[in-house]
Design an enzyme around this catalytic site. Structure first.
Site, PDB file in Angstrom:
ATOM      1  N   GLU B 324      33.805  43.632  49.884  1.00 49.48           N
ATOM      2  CA  GLU B 324      34.190  42.801  48.550  1.00 49.48           C
ATOM      3  C   GLU B 324      35.817  42.895  48.777  1.00 49.48           C
ATOM      4  O   GLU B 324      36.507  41.875  48.455  1.00 49.48           O
ATOM      5  CB  GLU B 324      34.116  43.540  47.217  1.00 49.48           C
ATOM      6  CG  GLU B 324      34.636  43.189  46.228  1.00 49.48           C
ATOM      7  CD  GLU B 324      35.960  43.293  45.517  1.00 49.48           C
ATOM      8  OE1 GLU B 324      36.677  42.633  44.907  1.00 49.48           O
ATOM      9  OE2 GLU B 324      36.604  44.478  46.158  1.00 49.48           O
ATOM     10  N   ASP B 352      33.414  47.356  38.869  1.00 48.32           N
ATOM     11  CA  ASP B 352      34.323  47.538  39.824  1.00 48.32           C
ATOM     12  C   ASP B 352      35.812  47.522  39.343  1.00 48.32           C
ATOM     13  O   ASP B 352      36.646  47.095  39.573  1.00 48.32           O
ATOM     14  CB  ASP B 352      34.361  46.174  40.656  1.00 48.32           C
ATOM     15  CG  ASP B 352      35.206  46.269  42.038  1.00 48.32           C
ATOM     16  OD1 ASP B 352      35.645  47.367  42.350  1.00 48.32           O
ATOM     17  OD2 ASP B 352      35.309  45.184  42.590  1.00 48.32           O
ATOM     18  N   HIS B 422      43.660  51.286  46.012  1.00 47.82           N
ATOM     19  CA  HIS B 422      43.990  50.800  47.440  1.00 47.82           C
ATOM     20  C   HIS B 422      44.908  51.884  47.933  1.00 47.82           C
ATOM     21  O   HIS B 422      45.656  51.455  48.978  1.00 47.82           O
ATOM     22  CB  HIS B 422      44.411  49.325  47.473  1.00 47.82           C
ATOM     23  CG  HIS B 422      43.355  48.267  46.980  1.00 47.82           C
ATOM     24  ND1 HIS B 422      43.536  47.124  46.920  1.00 47.82           N
ATOM     25  CD2 HIS B 422      42.275  48.358  46.455  1.00 47.82           C
ATOM     26  CE1 HIS B 422      42.897  46.062  46.574  1.00 47.82           C
ATOM     27  NE2 HIS B 422      41.741  47.298  46.178  1.00 47.82           N
TER      28      HIS B 422
END
Lengths: 456, 456
Positions: B324, B352, B422
């Site tokens: 993804e 998500d 991230h």
């Protein structure tokens, strides 16, 4: 025709105040998320001052700090309320271990507030595990005498509200020593008040109640992981020994203070609305969630009103209470003085459930006022504030007894609260800046609406 | 009389299904909070396997692990869907510093996904700070050529939804290099996509678009603290130099897999409802929130149905998508195969947005279906699920194009998400067990309701 004109006027005025209210809430949230000082105040309280156990130097510094901050906000009045508070000191870090066939396993432990110490060399005894106060009765003096009673009923995981699980467990911590002592226990240990399996012992208040002093026994909390381990080992060997050493001590009461700041109401100066949290914390950490968050959010409410140039109709008071954790002397003193001065409190809001994402409020009020409040729900929707319930509000404001007072407690998301509550990890980095600020804005919004529309 | 009897029957049947639904949701939440495996699966994924960057050994292990777990659940079918994925490798840890009058200040930096490397000795150049892609045009080639473009537009703090702030900023990361290269920039750096001032650089996807390969420039993120510092120093000295060294490399595509498990529907086996998250993560951490949480919650949905002995009317499929983060190849492949097999998807749900306390769902659907959904709100109220909105749902399910599909995305509390997104701190300990489990239960509840009442 007249009727129609009146209706149109009324309708226009409702629409006008609705859009005024919407705008005011928007301004409040905007300011809080972009310019508020609450996170930096919390940084100071937590990282420059640290723990603020009542009776400690930290608590004194906390009083001076918030007073000084309030004095920068241009309020009409900032003052202290003297209050005598208990002084209990943990002393040397506690130690404990399981002694099982000569193998020693160290156990994270901390004394509960107000506990007496063990002897200097500590205390060693067999352990009897129970899951309720009631179970003591079933076991009786024969099985308990000379032993350490180990309370190990865990939090119920199935409750959505974490405070419900706490409420259903905390009798073990609060009355565990009092009750076990009556059956001849030599000490008590309690599984920490926490869902999570981890290595933090969580302290907290306990009471010996009306037990004669000579019957007091030492009482402490062990971490949830340690509780699981001890329980497992007891199943294998129920004559294992447990060693614990507590060095805590109670001193004479000392002078401390509630800190109060206020803006006089321009329409009803005699009607008082308060917002507050408690300035004291436990000693194991900064108490950033409990209740540094509530303190700085409460100050933020009054800062928001000043900075947005909002002139309240009623007198708005921020009250930072001393000694909530351990006697609630500040709350009691505030009410005592309020009676002395014949003050009329119409509304009280407390934040003492952590600095997490706000979800709503609980209220103590009658049905008429609750209906009024629920009519404001739409104003909070854009800010994801959705939960308006009847329930407990706050222990400091719990002492207020004005006839027609409405009380409210901020309800933040409760899932993480007990990961930190009364433990060494209740520190600044556990608080998220935005969540804290959203809480302050949510509180200010409710204060604004009550100020505008009063109580019935 | 007949009419009355019919009305009574209809009324009784509505009441009956309401109380059935209430009971089913209660069972789902109860099971999830007391017996679910999702937290321990996440522990394995995060702590035993670790980061699962597409094309990496970690991703391969992740595929094998979730396939093996699905195989223990007694589903009707568990299988892999082969998909070619990009393989980009960060290489040696990146370094960067500000060189200001011979003083060096080290800067936390990380390459963005797909970036080319600098030369082996790194790259040094002057820096030009901008706040938008558009600003490049105003500055023009003269002011940009030979420099490092530094994108420093921060997240807007005033948005309640953190994703809105992300959405309004991320063009700098995604297209920053593509656009600056056109003006002769030698590299780009971007302020990390995060509200908080901290020292974590946050990676993420970027695209060189249709730029000819020889014009590609290295591109990286620096921490928010570093961005503040660099901006400050540039105001003092706009000819300071910035050094950066990236060693990343793109390899040929490699084979990887989506993992699929399914329970055949007993009434409409041809109608498919999917629930999923993405199995790949970035390389800097475990990706426990992004999207380990979504993966284990999706598996939990199907485990809940099995353990509660719920027989779905429609086919329920859990899909763990690959890649993804960095091309969405898994999502595209799933849709491609679904077309090949002429499958009829009626509903898709993705998680998500992190493993935080669930607040609601966003939906992509028409007004009729949205009205139906909002009629279910009361069922979710006891679980504090309150937010049902029209909006983006999930990037993997975004590729699905069945004619009448309804799509949904779980909406957890968004305030903390970008603290971890991230970055190297997106690890297991940032996820709270109960919040994760509540999310899984919320997803299972919605799947159950759609399975019962279909879409219109």
């Amino acid at each position: 025709m007249k009727k129609i004109v009146l209706s149109v006027l009324l309708f226009t005025s409702i629409i006008y105040s609705q859009s005024n209210d919407q705008q005011m809430l928007k301004n409040i949230y905007n300011y809080s998320l972009t310019k508020s000082n609450c996170y930096s105040w919390l940084d100071d309280l937590s990282n420059k001052i640290g723990s603020r156990m009542s009776g400690s130097v930290g608590a004194e510094k906390g009083v001076a700090y918030v007073k000084a901050q309030l004095e920068t906000l241009g309020l009409d009045k900032v003052y202290l309320q003297e209050v005598m508070v208990p002084k209990w000191v943990r002393g040397e870090k506690e130690t404990a271990y399981i002694l099982d066939n000569k193998t020693k396993v160290n156990i994270p432990i901390c004394a509960l507030g107000g506990s007496i110490a063990t002897s200097k060399n500590g205390l060693t005894a067999e352990v009897i595990e129970v899951h309720s106060l009631k179970e003591l009765e079933t076991l009786g003096i024969d099985k308990i005498k000379g032993k350490i009673v180990f309370y190990n009923r865990p939090f119920e995981p199935e409750n959505i509200d974490a405070f419900k699980s706490y409420g259903n467990c905390v009798d073990q911590r609060y009355y565990g020593a009092r009750d076990a002592a009556k059956y001849g226990a030599v000490a008590t240990i309690v599984r920490s008040m926490n869902f999570r399996l981890d290595d933090f012992p969580h302290t907290g208040a306990q009471s010996y109640g009306d037990l004669p002093k000579e019957q007091y026994v030492p009482t402490a909390a062990i971490s949830t992981n340690a509780a699981e381990l001890l329980s497992k080992k007891l199943k294998e060997n129920n004559t294992l020994k447990f060693f614990m050493k507590l060095s805590c001590q109670t001193f004479d009461d000392v002078i401390s203070y509630n800190v109060v700041g206020e803006i006089k109401g321009f329409e009803h100066p005699e009607k008082i609305m308060i917002v507050g949290g408690h300035l004291d914390s436990w000693d194991l950490a900064d108490g950033s969630h409990d209740d540094g968050a509530g303190v700085v959010q409460s100050i933020e409410v009054i800062e928001l009103f000043k900075k947005l140039n909002y002139k309240p109709k009623n007198t708005i008071r921020v009250v930072l209470f001393m000694n909530e954790e351990f006697g609630s002397r500040g709350g009691k003193k505030y009410e005592e003085l309020s009676k002395t001065y014949k003050e009329n409190h119409i509304f009280a809001l407390e934040s003492d459930a952590g600095g997490f994402s706000p979800r709503g409020f609980s209220f103590e009020c009658d049905g008429v006022n609750f209906e009024k409040i629920t009519n404001w729900k739409y104003l909070f929707e854009p800010y994801l504030i959705h939960s308006f319930t009847i329930g407990e509000t706050g222990s400091d404001i719990g002492h207020l007894t004005s006839a027609k007072i409405v009380k409210a407690g901020l309800i933040p998301d409760s899932q993480r609260y007990f990961d930190y509550h009364h433990a060494a990890n209740d520190k600044f980095d556990a608080v998220n800046k935005r969540e804290l600020e959203l809480g302050a804005a949510t509180m200010a919004s409710l204060m604004y609406l009550f100020d505008q529309y009063g109580i019935d």
